[in-house]
Design an enzyme around this catalytic site. Sequence first.
Site, PDB file in Angstrom:
ATOM      1  N   ALA A 275      48.256  39.675  40.639  1.00  0.00           N
ATOM      2  CA  ALA A 275      46.951  40.210  40.280  1.00  0.00           C
ATOM      3  C   ALA A 275      46.339  39.396  39.153  1.00  0.00           C
ATOM      4  O   ALA A 275      47.037  38.751  38.375  1.00  0.00           O
ATOM      5  CB  ALA A 275      47.087  41.680  39.862  1.00  0.00           C
ATOM      6  N   GLN A 276      45.020  39.452  39.054  1.00  0.00           N
ATOM      7  CA  GLN A 276      44.318  38.733  38.003  1.00  0.00           C
ATOM      8  C   GLN A 276      44.688  39.278  36.628  1.00  0.00           C
ATOM      9  O   GLN A 276      44.819  38.525  35.664  1.00  0.00           O
ATOM     10  CB  GLN A 276      42.810  38.839  38.222  1.00  0.00           C
ATOM     11  CG  GLN A 276      41.980  38.081  37.204  1.00  0.00           C
ATOM     12  CD  GLN A 276      42.247  36.585  37.249  1.00  0.00           C
ATOM     13  OE1 GLN A 276      42.353  36.006  38.313  1.00  0.00           O
ATOM     14  NE2 GLN A 276      42.360  35.974  36.088  1.00  0.00           N
ATOM     15  N   SER A 277      44.870  40.587  36.512  1.00  0.00           N
ATOM     16  CA  SER A 277      45.239  41.175  35.221  1.00  0.00           C
ATOM     17  C   SER A 277      46.587  40.673  34.750  1.00  0.00           C
ATOM     18  O   SER A 277      46.795  40.460  33.555  1.00  0.00           O
ATOM     19  CB  SER A 277      45.242  42.704  35.329  1.00  0.00           C
ATOM     20  OG  SER A 277      46.154  43.129  36.336  1.00  0.00           O
ATOM     21  N   ARG A 294      37.570  38.981  40.548  1.00  0.00           N
ATOM     22  CA  ARG A 294      38.821  39.727  40.722  1.00  0.00           C
ATOM     23  C   ARG A 294      38.968  40.830  39.679  1.00  0.00           C
ATOM     24  O   ARG A 294      39.457  41.925  40.000  1.00  0.00           O
ATOM     25  CB  ARG A 294      40.008  38.765  40.668  1.00  0.00           C
ATOM     26  CG  ARG A 294      40.119  37.866  41.896  1.00  0.00           C
ATOM     27  CD  ARG A 294      41.426  37.090  41.898  1.00  0.00           C
ATOM     28  NE  ARG A 294      41.467  36.081  40.849  1.00  0.00           N
ATOM     29  CZ  ARG A 294      41.057  34.831  40.995  1.00  0.00           C
ATOM     30  NH1 ARG A 294      40.532  34.438  42.155  1.00  0.00           N
ATOM     31  NH2 ARG A 294      41.156  33.970  40.008  1.00  0.00           N
TER      32      ARG A 294
END
Length: 642
Positions: A275-277, A294
Site C-alpha cells: 500500500a502507498q501508506s 493512491r
Amino acid sequence: MTDLQISIQQKPLSVFSLPEELLSALVAVDQETETEVQIEWKQQALVTSQALQRLEINEDQDTLTCRTCDITFTSTEREQHRKHYNTDWHRYNIKRRLVLDTTPVSLIEFEKLLADLSDSISGTDSEDTDEESDTEVAHDRVNALVGKQKSVLPDHDITKNPNEEGSLLQKRYSAMVWFNAKPLLSGSIHLGIYRTLFSTKTADIAAVRALQSKNYEKKPRYWTILMLGGGHFAGCVVDVNQSKGISEPSVEKQVRLVTHKTFHRYTTRRKQGGAQSSNDNAKGKANSAGAQIRRYNEQLLQKEVRELLSQWKSYIDRSELVLVHAPSNNRKIVYGYENAVLTKENPAVKTIPFVTKRPTLSELKRVFLEISTFKVIEVDEEAILAHKNKAIEKEEKARQLLEKSKQQKPTTSSTKPKAEASPELEKLAGLVKQGKTSVIFSYLSKHKDINVSSILPSYITAEDNGRFPTLLHMASHYGHRSLVESLLMEAHADPTVKSEGGKTPYEVAKDKTIRSVFRRCMHELPDKWAWLEEARVPSPLTLEAEEEQLEKERIKKEKEAEKIRLIEEERLRREAEEEAREREQKAAEEVRKRGKANVLVAKALIGSQGNMANMSPEARVRLEREKRARAAEERMRRMGGN
C-alpha cells in the site's frame, strides 16, 4: 467399504445436515498418542534449529551438507552442492532464519510460497491486468517474499515449524477437528470440520450436533463474510438456513445471499507492491501524481468500507459467525476506530482459516462452501506412526549431537595457550593487520618465544569485540593471502582455535581466495590438524583444481568484460548514428529554408512591377541586385550559346 462410506466419498456433505446415523457414530480421534508426542517435542524444543546450526561436527565426512536448508549431497555431487548456495531457495532460508527467526522450508514449500507471492503483491488473482506485466514484478523475489511474511507475522504464525504439528494429519490440516466413525466407517477414514465453526476451544460431538440446521428451523441464521486486500473489497451476508451447500446440484441454491457488495480502489503500488501508506511510513511521502491518487483512494476505501459496515450492523450483530480476511494494514480499516462495528474481542469474529484469492463475490461463495463442507480423507495410520517415530529419532539424534558438541567446545579454546600482555604481541598484531608478510616473519625470527597460535590479550582484540583472537584470525579476516599461507605452512599456526563467537579462522575469511588457501593447506598437510571437525574446512583443494577455478573465473571475467565492451560499442554506435541523423536533419532544414527564400525572391521578381511601391528600401535593393544577377546569367548563357 460400506454404502455410507461410498456415499460420503462420492457426494460431499454439509456440516449443517449430517445423517443421524453418522452423527451417532462420530467419535473424536484419540488424541492420547498425539498429545504424548507433542509434549515430548515441546520438552525437546530447546534443541531448536538455531542451536543445531551451531553444531561443530558433521555426521558423515563422505557427504556434503547444507545445514541451512537441511539437505545432503554425496561426495560425487560436489558441483551441485556448490551451485545450491546460489539458489533463491538457499537465500530465502538464510533470510528466514535471520529476519523471521524460524526454521527452513523444503524446496516444494518454497515453490508454493513463490506461487502465492504475486497475489499478495498485486492484490489480484493469478490472471494479469492491463496495468501490470511480468516485467513489473519485484526484481528480488526473495526479499519480496520475506517482506510479505514479515508484514503478516502478528496474525499468521508463519514461523511455526511444520514438524511441530504432531503428525501428517495435523501438519496438513491443523485448522481442522478430526473424527472417525468406527465401526460404521473404516478406521482409516477421517472426517473433519473447521475449528472456526465451534464457539469453544473444545470440539466434541455435542458441538457438532449444535451446528445442525434442524436446531435453527424457527429462527434466522446469518453469516457475514468480509474480505479486504490490495484495494479490493468484497462482503456478503449469507442466509445459512436457505443455503443448501456444495451437495446441492443447483449453483444458485448452494449459497443464498441476503446482501452483498464489492468494489475496488487503486491503492496498490504496481511495480513494488504494498500500500502507498506503507511506503510513506517506510521511506517518507512521495510527491508523484500516482502517490497522491493512491493516498486519496486509501481514504476513500476506508470511508466506503466503514459506511458499509455501519449499514450492515444489524446483520453483523445477529450473525452467528463473522469471517474477516484483512491482512497487514487493512486491519485498521475494519478494527480499532471510533464506534467500530467489528471488534477483535467479539467471539463471533474470526479469521478465514485457509488461503484465499482476490476478494470477489465468487471467492466469498467459495469461502462459505469450503468451511461448511464436511471433509473426508483416508489416512494410512501406519504411515502416521512411522512419521512420529522418525521425528522422535531425528530429534533425539540432534540432541545427542548438540550435547556432544557442547562437551567438546570447552576443550577447543581453553586448552590453547593464552599469551600475557606484551608490547611485542601488540606490535605484531599491528603488522598483521597491514599484511606485511616479510616484516612479520623477520620480527618472528627475532622473537622466537612468540607462539603464533596463542590467544591475543584482550586489550588488543577489544576493538574487534573478541572476534579475531589469534594472528591467523586477523590475517584471514583482512584478506592477506600470502600471510595466511605463510602462517599455516611455515609457522604452523593452529587453524582450529575459535573466537568467542565460535568462529574459526576459515569462517572469518574475507573472500573465496582466502578460503582456497585453507583448502590448499588441508591438501598439503592433511594430518597436521583436524581440518574438517575442528577447523571446519569443508574439503581439500589441489593446485590443479585451484588453477582450474582461477581459469574459470578469468574466463568469466573476460566474458563479462567483453559483454560490457560490446554494450559500450553499441552505445557509441547509436550515439554516432543519432548525431549523424541530427546533422542531416539540420542540413535538410537549411536547404529547405534557402529554397523557400529563393521562391519568395522569384515571386517578387514576377510581381515586381506592381509590388515595388509596397516594398521597403532594403527589399528594393535586394530585388535590384537579384535582377542584375539574373540578367548577367542570361547574357553569359547567350554568349556561350553563340
